[in-house]
Design an enzyme around this catalytic site. Structure first.
Site, PDB file in Angstrom:
ATOM      1  N   SER A 115       0.829  -1.192   0.000  1.00 36.50           N
ATOM      2  CA  SER A 115       0.000   0.000   0.000  1.00 36.50           C
ATOM      3  C   SER A 115       0.874   1.256   0.000  1.00 36.50           C
ATOM      4  CB  SER A 115      -0.963  -0.071   1.198  1.00 36.50           C
ATOM      5  OG  SER A 115      -1.938   0.936   1.129  1.00 36.50           O
ATOM      6  N   ASP A 165     -10.194  -3.950  -5.172  1.00 36.46           N
ATOM      7  CA  ASP A 165      -9.515  -2.973  -4.305  1.00 36.46           C
ATOM      8  C   ASP A 165     -10.242  -1.628  -4.388  1.00 36.46           C
ATOM      9  OD1 ASP A 165      -7.788  -1.162  -3.085  1.00 36.46           O
ATOM     10  OD2 ASP A 165      -5.986  -2.166  -3.817  1.00 36.46           O
ATOM     11  N   HIS A 196      -8.053  -4.634  -0.988  1.00 39.01           N
ATOM     12  CA  HIS A 196      -6.790  -3.927  -0.730  1.00 39.01           C
ATOM     13  C   HIS A 196      -5.906  -4.716   0.242  1.00 39.01           C
ATOM     14  CE1 HIS A 196      -4.323  -0.351  -1.095  1.00 39.01           C
ATOM     15  NE2 HIS A 196      -4.155  -0.348   0.209  1.00 39.01           N
TER      16      HIS A 196
HETATM   17  C1  MLT Z   1      -1.361   6.074  -0.132  1.00 35.59           C
HETATM   18  O1  MLT Z   1      -1.754   7.087   0.428  1.00 35.59           O
HETATM   19  O2  MLT Z   1      -0.181   5.761  -0.251  1.00 35.59           O
HETATM   20  C2  MLT Z   1      -2.417   5.166  -0.678  1.00 35.59           C
HETATM   21  O3  MLT Z   1      -3.629   5.826  -0.727  1.00 35.59           O
HETATM   22  C3  MLT Z   1      -2.500   3.914   0.092  1.00 35.59           C
HETATM   23  C4  MLT Z   1      -2.843   4.169   1.516  1.00 35.59           C
HETATM   24  O4  MLT Z   1      -1.943   4.357   2.298  1.00 35.59           O
HETATM   25  O5  MLT Z   1      -4.030   4.182   1.855  1.00 35.59           O
END
Ligand code: MLT
Length: 218
Positions: A115, A165, A196
């Site tokens: 992520s 996701d 996700h």
């Molecule tokens: C981010 O902010 O890097 C992406 O949206 C993934 C997350 O951290 O939720």
């Protein structure tokens, strides 16, 4: 030779706290573990041990706090990144990795990011193309609206996306695969029947893929 942290003076800390777990298998490239939003340097250690047995694990904590939750760079909204901050934090992270390599005599690491950690790993690939031996990007999205002019010379990348996701739409992960491929990475992109969060398939695929990099059977 791999030394323990106790034998070396503390690092200057562009990326503050971290775990460095010395490996037992010198044939394995080190693994750079990059956690998701709200995680920390301990989160991915068990995953790292499983997907790359015997590898040295380097696991920094993201230096940005969002409502008390560690991240690797600032965002303006969900999926909308502060690209200036991303560039700065990416360069800090690259400096941290190089310093750890220098102090411990380590080869170029394979990044494994989830992520937010996968997003800064994608940024590392694009801004510091010689830094990483490869990268496993779990639920990554396009880090920059316009790709930096990077040349990756075949760096292997495993991008695992989730078909359901809610954070990373399918066209976004497809654009990331294309962006990295255009920059010269050897991208394997799989979309898994999941969301996700990580699934067992992620773990199995990452382990097989990393074993392939090390020239070993999974
Ligand atoms: C981010 O902010 O890097 C992406 O949206 C993934 C997350 O951290 O939720």
């Amino acid at each position: 030779m791999i030394r323990t942290l106790a034998e070396t003076p503390p690092l200057p800390q562009p990326v503050a706290p971290h775990v460095l777990e010395p490996g037992t298998d010198p044939a394995r490239p080190p693994l750079l573990l990059l956690h998701g939003t709200g995680g920390d340097e301990h989160d991915l250690i068990p995953l790292g041990r499983f997907v790359a047995p015997g590898a040295t694990l380097i696991s920094p904590r993201g230096a940005v706090l969002e409502h008390g939750m560690p991240r690797f760079f600032r965002r303006l909204a969900e999926g909308v990144f502060d690209e200036d901050d991303l560039r700065r934090r990416t360069d800090d992270l690259a400096g941290f990795v190089q310093e750890v390599q220098r102090r411990h005599g380590l080869a170029a690491p394979v990044a494994l990011g989830f992520s937010n950690g996968a997003n800064i790993a994608a940024s590392l690939l694009l801004r510091h193309p010689a830094l990483l031996r490869g990268a496993v990007l779990l639920r990554a999205m396009v880090p920059f609206r316009t790709a930096p002019a990077a040349r990756l010379h075949g760096t292997p990348v495993l991008l695992l996306s989730g078909a359901a996701d809610p954070i990373v739409p399918a066209d976004n992960s497809a654009r990331l695969a294309a962006m990295l491929g255009d920059a010269g990475a050897a991208v394997t992109h799989r979309t898994l029947p999941t969301g996700h969060g990580l699934a067992q398939m992620d773990v199995n695929l990452a382990r097989e893929w990393i074993a392939g990099l090390a020239g070993e059977a999974a």
